[in-house]
Design an enzyme around this catalytic site. Structure first.
Site, PDB file in Angstrom:
ATOM      1  N   HIS A   6       1.001  -1.323   0.075  1.00 36.31           N
ATOM      2  CA  HIS A   6      -0.051   0.019  -0.069  1.00 36.31           C
ATOM      3  C   HIS A   6       0.883   1.189   0.015  1.00 36.31           C
ATOM      4  O   HIS A   6       2.087   1.104   0.304  1.00 36.31           O
ATOM      5  CB  HIS A   6      -1.016  -0.028   1.180  1.00 36.31           C
ATOM      6  CG  HIS A   6      -0.444   0.325   2.595  1.00 36.31           C
ATOM      7  ND1 HIS A   6       0.515  -0.759   3.181  1.00 36.31           N
ATOM      8  CD2 HIS A   6      -0.701   1.048   3.594  1.00 36.31           C
ATOM      9  CE1 HIS A   6       0.801  -0.583   4.363  1.00 36.31           C
ATOM     10  NE2 HIS A   6       0.160   0.621   4.628  1.00 36.31           N
ATOM     11  N   ASP A  52       5.919   4.370   5.240  1.00 35.13           N
ATOM     12  CA  ASP A  52       6.743   3.090   5.531  1.00 35.13           C
ATOM     13  C   ASP A  52       6.607   1.826   4.823  1.00 35.13           C
ATOM     14  O   ASP A  52       7.405   0.987   5.216  1.00 35.13           O
ATOM     15  CB  ASP A  52       6.414   3.037   7.087  1.00 35.13           C
ATOM     16  CG  ASP A  52       5.029   2.322   7.300  1.00 35.13           C
ATOM     17  OD1 ASP A  52       4.185   2.936   6.387  1.00 35.13           O
ATOM     18  OD2 ASP A  52       4.633   1.716   8.260  1.00 35.13           O
ATOM     19  N   HIS A  53       6.114   1.936   3.815  1.00 34.50           N
ATOM     20  CA  HIS A  53       5.948   0.586   2.683  1.00 34.50           C
ATOM     21  C   HIS A  53       6.632   0.846   1.491  1.00 34.50           C
ATOM     22  O   HIS A  53       6.789  -0.044   0.669  1.00 34.50           O
ATOM     23  CB  HIS A  53       4.551   0.112   2.806  1.00 34.50           C
ATOM     24  CG  HIS A  53       4.139  -0.388   4.186  1.00 34.50           C
ATOM     25  ND1 HIS A  53       3.976  -1.929   4.668  1.00 34.50           N
ATOM     26  CD2 HIS A  53       3.568   0.357   5.082  1.00 34.50           C
ATOM     27  CE1 HIS A  53       3.645  -1.918   5.705  1.00 34.50           C
ATOM     28  NE2 HIS A  53       3.417  -0.609   6.114  1.00 34.50           N
ATOM     29  N   HIS A  82       6.078  -5.313  12.202  1.00 37.27           N
ATOM     30  CA  HIS A  82       5.540  -3.988  11.952  1.00 37.27           C
ATOM     31  C   HIS A  82       5.116  -3.509  13.452  1.00 37.27           C
ATOM     32  O   HIS A  82       4.069  -3.084  13.823  1.00 37.27           O
ATOM     33  CB  HIS A  82       4.157  -4.164  11.131  1.00 37.27           C
ATOM     34  CG  HIS A  82       3.699  -2.742  10.540  1.00 37.27           C
ATOM     35  ND1 HIS A  82       2.908  -2.238  11.313  1.00 37.27           N
ATOM     36  CD2 HIS A  82       3.944  -2.114   9.413  1.00 37.27           C
ATOM     37  CE1 HIS A  82       2.608  -0.883  10.677  1.00 37.27           C
ATOM     38  NE2 HIS A  82       3.328  -1.156   9.505  1.00 37.27           N
TER      39      HIS A  82
HETATM   40 ZN   LIG Z   1       2.702   0.360   8.036  1.00 39.32          ZN
HETATM   41 ZN   LIG Z   2      -0.076   1.527   6.631  1.00 41.48          ZN
END
Ligand SMILES: [Zn+2]
Ligand SMILES: [Zn+2]
Length: 302
Positions: free
Chosen positions: A60, A64-65, A268
């Site tokens: 997504h 942070d991804h 995570h």
């Molecule tokens: Zn995340």
């Molecule tokens: Zn997220």
């Protein structure tokens, strides 16, 4: 199957922790899953060959991804990459990346393909003769997919002693590996089970981050060998988990148990927790086989 955790912490990068990114090596393919900021530095630290990455899967568009993606694409350019690169991610990812390249007046010397995802149903997005990859739609604050990596059943394994004993010529080996019986010149039938062993059991890996606790996930990941399920919070912060559409260690373990997976990897983690062992302890009250992800850790699954 080998999994290297490059980063497994939520939100901002810190000197000691990295946002989400993993490398899955499966049947000689190297897949990059998510690409948080600092991913290319982590690739170097873990001595993983950049050039072997041809497929990148982005869950997504939270920073942070994927904030490391444009940097990695630029580095591939500087390394004079020639091989095609495929990026799978939510609709919009192509526009975001190309906008940055355009304003930098940059062009990749290699073909860069975007496979934009918008479906809310699981779909096959990658397939070759050995591996298939499907999306796992997740429930999060924005459009998000997990990914299910499945090995295909391979050829049967040749019993070398048996084929030698019957003096079978090498030109028949592929047929034998495909499960065929052999008829010798004198008419004797040698059945396939005499000539082969069972193929290696195919493995499966499900990556599920970020997501709220969602029981509809159970059917989509039923009986997978390894499940990575996010655990941003402990159960003491279950309200925060619901509000931000993340999961607790208890919830991840509940999904693992209901889905009858073999192993659960948690990660995570919110950076509010100093001791990540608490995630394992909490998850193990529900599901025993828990592995704690941490940056730089590698797990091999036979
Ligand atoms: Zn995340
Ligand atoms: Zn997220």
């Amino acid at each position: 199957m080998k999994l290297t955790i490059l980063g497994c912490y939520a939100a901002t990068p810190r000197t000691i922790t990295n946002p989400t990114s993993q490398v899955l090596e499966i049947r000689n393919r190297m897949f990059l899953i998510d690409c948080g900021e600092g991913t290319q530095v982590q690739l170097r630290k873990n001595k993983l060959k950049f050039s072997k990455i041809n497929h990148i899967f982005i869950s997504h568009l939270h920073g942070d991804h994927f904030y490391g993606l444009v940097g990695l694409i630029s580095t591939f350019m500087l390394l004079n990459r020639q091989t095609d690169l495929h990026v799978y991610g939510p609709k919009g990812i192509k526009e975001i990346i190309l906008l940055q390249l355009r304003y930098a007046n940059s062009f990749t010397g290699y073909n860069l393909y975007f496979h934009e995802l918008a479906s809310t149903e699981g779909e096959i997005i990658y397939e070759d003769e050995k591996v298939v990859v499907k999306t796992i739609p997740l429930k999060h604050r924005i459009y998000t997919n997990g990914f299910l990596f499945q090995e295909k059943v391979g050829d049967r394994k040749l019993n070398v002693d048996a084929v030698n004993q019957h003096k079978i010529e090498t030109c028949y080996f592929q047929k034998i590996k495909n499960g065929k019986d052999i008829i010798l010149d004198d008419g004797t039938i040698i059945t396939n089970d005499e000539l082969t062993f069972d193929p290696i059991q195919p493995k499966s890996y499900a990556f599920c981050s970020d997501t709220i606790y969602d029981e509809s996930l159970v059917d989509k990941i039923k009986n997978v060998d390894i499940l990575y399920h996010e655990t941003t919070f402990l159960e003491t912060e279950v309200d925060k988990a619901e509000k931000t559409m993340h999961s607790t260690a208890t919830q991840a373990a509940t999904i693992a148990k209901k889905a009858n997976v073999t192993q659960l990897i948690v990660g995570h983690y919110s950076t509010r927790y100093e001791n990540i062992n608490l995630f394992k302890e909490e998850a193990q009250t529900i599901f025993q086989n828990v592995i704690l992800a941490d940056d730089g850790k590698t797990f091999e699954f036979d």
